[in-house]
Design a protein around this motif. Sequence first.
Motif, PDB file in Angstrom:
ATOM      1  N   LEU A  61       0.839  -1.207   0.000  1.00  0.00           N
ATOM      2  CA  LEU A  61       0.000   0.000   0.000  1.00  0.00           C
ATOM      3  C   LEU A  61       0.869   1.250   0.000  1.00  0.00           C
ATOM      4  O   LEU A  61       0.608   2.203  -0.720  1.00  0.00           O
ATOM      5  N   VAL A  62       1.919   1.223   0.821  1.00  0.00           N
ATOM      6  CA  VAL A  62       2.827   2.367   0.895  1.00  0.00           C
ATOM      7  C   VAL A  62       3.467   2.593  -0.477  1.00  0.00           C
ATOM      8  O   VAL A  62       3.526   3.702  -0.983  1.00  0.00           O
ATOM      9  N   LEU A  63       3.867   1.497  -1.076  1.00  0.00           N
ATOM     10  CA  LEU A  63       4.502   1.568  -2.390  1.00  0.00           C
ATOM     11  C   LEU A  63       3.544   2.177  -3.420  1.00  0.00           C
ATOM     12  O   LEU A  63       3.900   3.054  -4.193  1.00  0.00           O
ATOM     13  N   LEU A  64       2.292   1.708  -3.383  1.00  0.00           N
ATOM     14  CA  LEU A  64       1.276   2.222  -4.307  1.00  0.00           C
ATOM     15  C   LEU A  64       1.082   3.718  -4.102  1.00  0.00           C
ATOM     16  O   LEU A  64       0.983   4.481  -5.057  1.00  0.00           O
ATOM     17  N   ALA A  65       1.044   4.121  -2.812  1.00  0.00           N
ATOM     18  CA  ALA A  65       0.832   5.529  -2.501  1.00  0.00           C
ATOM     19  C   ALA A  65       1.980   6.357  -3.071  1.00  0.00           C
ATOM     20  O   ALA A  65       1.764   7.413  -3.666  1.00  0.00           O
ATOM     21  N   ILE A  66       3.210   5.850  -2.923  1.00  0.00           N
ATOM     22  CA  ILE A  66       4.377   6.567  -3.423  1.00  0.00           C
ATOM     23  C   ILE A  66       4.308   6.690  -4.941  1.00  0.00           C
ATOM     24  O   ILE A  66       4.526   7.746  -5.507  1.00  0.00           O
ATOM     25  N   VAL A  67       3.954   5.586  -5.586  1.00  0.00           N
ATOM     26  CA  VAL A  67       3.874   5.583  -7.044  1.00  0.00           C
ATOM     27  C   VAL A  67       2.859   6.618  -7.510  1.00  0.00           C
ATOM     28  O   VAL A  67       3.109   7.390  -8.426  1.00  0.00           O
ATOM     29  N   GLN A  68       1.719   6.670  -6.802  1.00  0.00           N
ATOM     30  CA  GLN A  68       0.678   7.619  -7.204  1.00  0.00           C
ATOM     31  C   GLN A  68       1.128   9.056  -7.019  1.00  0.00           C
ATOM     32  O   GLN A  68       0.935   9.882  -7.887  1.00  0.00           O
ATOM     33  N   VAL A  69       1.766   9.321  -5.860  1.00  0.00           N
ATOM     34  CA  VAL A  69       2.212  10.678  -5.582  1.00  0.00           C
ATOM     35  C   VAL A  69       3.244  11.106  -6.616  1.00  0.00           C
ATOM     36  O   VAL A  69       3.178  12.179  -7.176  1.00  0.00           O
ATOM     37  N   SER A  70       4.189  10.201  -6.924  1.00  0.00           N
ATOM     38  CA  SER A  70       5.261  10.612  -7.821  1.00  0.00           C
ATOM     39  C   SER A  70       4.757  10.741  -9.259  1.00  0.00           C
ATOM     40  O   SER A  70       5.360  11.417 -10.069  1.00  0.00           O
TER      41      SER A  70
ATOM     42  N   ASP B 241      12.238  19.718  -2.313  1.00  0.00           N
ATOM     43  CA  ASP B 241      12.291  19.259  -0.931  1.00  0.00           C
ATOM     44  C   ASP B 241      13.725  19.447  -0.421  1.00  0.00           C
ATOM     45  O   ASP B 241      14.667  18.842  -0.945  1.00  0.00           O
ATOM     46  N   GLY B 242      13.880  20.307   0.588  1.00  0.00           N
ATOM     47  CA  GLY B 242      15.209  20.643   1.097  1.00  0.00           C
ATOM     48  C   GLY B 242      15.954  19.454   1.684  1.00  0.00           C
ATOM     49  O   GLY B 242      17.189  19.462   1.761  1.00  0.00           O
ATOM     50  N   SER B 243      15.217  18.406   2.101  1.00  0.00           N
ATOM     51  CA  SER B 243      15.911  17.244   2.660  1.00  0.00           C
ATOM     52  C   SER B 243      16.536  16.407   1.531  1.00  0.00           C
ATOM     53  O   SER B 243      17.510  15.696   1.738  1.00  0.00           O
ATOM     54  N   LEU B 244      15.967  16.503   0.322  1.00  0.00           N
ATOM     55  CA  LEU B 244      16.530  15.791  -0.823  1.00  0.00           C
ATOM     56  C   LEU B 244      17.571  16.653  -1.539  1.00  0.00           C
ATOM     57  O   LEU B 244      18.447  16.147  -2.228  1.00  0.00           O
ATOM     58  N   SER B 245      17.432  17.955  -1.400  1.00  0.00           N
ATOM     59  CA  SER B 245      18.329  18.903  -2.064  1.00  0.00           C
ATOM     60  C   SER B 245      18.741  19.970  -1.044  1.00  0.00           C
ATOM     61  O   SER B 245      18.157  21.053  -0.994  1.00  0.00           O
ATOM     62  N   PRO B 246      19.737  19.646  -0.204  1.00  0.00           N
ATOM     63  CA  PRO B 246      20.094  20.531   0.921  1.00  0.00           C
ATOM     64  C   PRO B 246      20.448  21.952   0.482  1.00  0.00           C
ATOM     65  O   PRO B 246      20.215  22.907   1.228  1.00  0.00           O
ATOM     66  N   GLY B 247      20.972  22.104  -0.728  1.00  0.00           N
ATOM     67  CA  GLY B 247      21.315  23.429  -1.229  1.00  0.00           C
ATOM     68  C   GLY B 247      20.101  24.295  -1.496  1.00  0.00           C
ATOM     69  O   GLY B 247      20.221  25.473  -1.826  1.00  0.00           O
ATOM     70  N   ASP B 248      18.904  23.720  -1.355  1.00  0.00           N
ATOM     71  CA  ASP B 248      17.658  24.457  -1.554  1.00  0.00           C
ATOM     72  C   ASP B 248      16.876  24.629  -0.255  1.00  0.00           C
ATOM     73  O   ASP B 248      15.683  24.902  -0.280  1.00  0.00           O
ATOM     74  N   SER B 249      17.546  24.461   0.885  1.00  0.00           N
ATOM     75  CA  SER B 249      16.865  24.655   2.174  1.00  0.00           C
ATOM     76  C   SER B 249      16.446  26.124   2.308  1.00  0.00           C
ATOM     77  O   SER B 249      16.946  26.994   1.571  1.00  0.00           O
TER      78      SER B 249
ATOM     79  N   LYS C  79      12.583  18.075  -7.095  1.00  0.00           N
ATOM     80  CA  LYS C  79      12.874  17.010  -6.123  1.00  0.00           C
ATOM     81  C   LYS C  79      11.653  16.834  -5.230  1.00  0.00           C
ATOM     82  O   LYS C  79      11.485  17.519  -4.236  1.00  0.00           O
ATOM     83  N   TRP C  80      10.770  15.914  -5.658  1.00  0.00           N
ATOM     84  CA  TRP C  80       9.509  15.687  -4.951  1.00  0.00           C
ATOM     85  C   TRP C  80       9.748  14.875  -3.678  1.00  0.00           C
ATOM     86  O   TRP C  80      10.497  13.898  -3.708  1.00  0.00           O
ATOM     87  N   SER C  81       9.080  15.231  -2.606  1.00  0.00           N
ATOM     88  CA  SER C  81       9.174  14.478  -1.347  1.00  0.00           C
ATOM     89  C   SER C  81       8.687  13.057  -1.575  1.00  0.00           C
ATOM     90  O   SER C  81       7.743  12.835  -2.336  1.00  0.00           O
ATOM     91  N   GLY C  82       9.346  12.122  -0.909  1.00  0.00           N
ATOM     92  CA  GLY C  82       8.887  10.732  -0.976  1.00  0.00           C
ATOM     93  C   GLY C  82       9.263  10.037  -2.256  1.00  0.00           C
ATOM     94  O   GLY C  82       8.732   8.977  -2.563  1.00  0.00           O
ATOM     95  N   THR C  83      10.195  10.604  -3.023  1.00  0.00           N
ATOM     96  CA  THR C  83      10.644   9.903  -4.240  1.00  0.00           C
ATOM     97  C   THR C  83      12.093   9.475  -4.071  1.00  0.00           C
ATOM     98  O   THR C  83      12.797   9.981  -3.230  1.00  0.00           O
TER      99      THR C  83
END
Lengths: 203, 160
Positions: free
Chosen positions: A8-17, A95-103, A199-203
């Motif tokens: 289910l988590v995987l499906l949710a991620i796929v849908q979001v991305s 997303d700053g956690s995926l791309s720290p230079g964009d915090s 850089k989308w969160s959760g991808t």
Amino acid sequence: MKKTISLLVLLAIVQVSAAPFDGGYEVGDIARDFQLKNVDGASVSLSDYKEAKGFIVVFTCNTCPYAKLYEQRIIALDKKYKGAGYPVIAIQPNDGSLSPGDSFEAMQANSNKKGFSFPYLLDETQEIARAYGAARTPHVFLLNKESGKLRVAYIGAIDNNHQDSNKADKKYVEDAVDALIASRKVPVTFTKAIGCTIKWSGT
Amino acid sequence: MLRSVLLIFFLFGAGATMAQDVEVIKYPQLGAIINTNEDGIKVINFWATWCKPCVEEIGYFEAANSQFRDKGVSVILVSFDFGKDVEKKVQKFIDKNDLRSRVLVLDETDYNSFIDKVSPSWSGAIPATLIVNSKTGKKQFYEKTFKEGELSEVIEAFIN
């Protein structure tokens, strides 16, 4: 059970991305307003700009090489068109956690260093980038105020030469804003360009 | 003297058998690769050394290149690195990672003029991947990062 949950988590991620590439505005659509945090700590909405005739909304960031190449051109657009009623509103969607230079702190530092004359807003939930259909940085959405609503007049690149603005023989955004100011038809309403994926969160 | 002969041997001999040499091209050359009438399936990945999600999936493309070679599949890595970085970054990346796939740098500025030709569904964001059977015209396009195992599944499905 555990397997079902991870599925289910995987499906949710796929849908979001998958979402960013499906939705979003087309030219002619009415764009929504937002309330996002600016680098100076204040909250900014398009409705704050009572006098504006429209907005040059640019999804951009600190880190993408294309965003860097276009930084001075974005500053120049604001200088040229703010007075005519079309200010630049820059939105950082990564997303700053995926791309720290964009915090947020890095955004503040970049804005100060380059002397941004326009708001540089953090789209922390990425809700606005999704709603607009931003796919890459930099990605421009030119909005025109029509009877109180914000209609999308142009979507795409700033011009047709990322390496050298002097060699760009098609200045898409300038041509579009000039047309709106002169109440003419926007000559080119949609373009594509190579850019950095958001850089989308959760991808 | 012996030393320079050895050095030359080392430079050229090694270059031929090991990692690829980068080629700089314009869009018409890429268009010819996509639309050629030759046999074979091409997996064309659009990337850049500065693109983190791209670099993270390069290994899957390298693996696919050797896994599917005898099935007539070739992988081509098309980079959007800037002209000045071809030697300094792209060739260095190829050598460091010992890339065996063909690597091209697409040195173009008017992006809007060719993105739709690669695929109308491409927004322009990278990474992106086109799988094409030029002879039959069958095409599949992905604007996404592949996860482990996913690319070989996609290629497998495309072949069959």
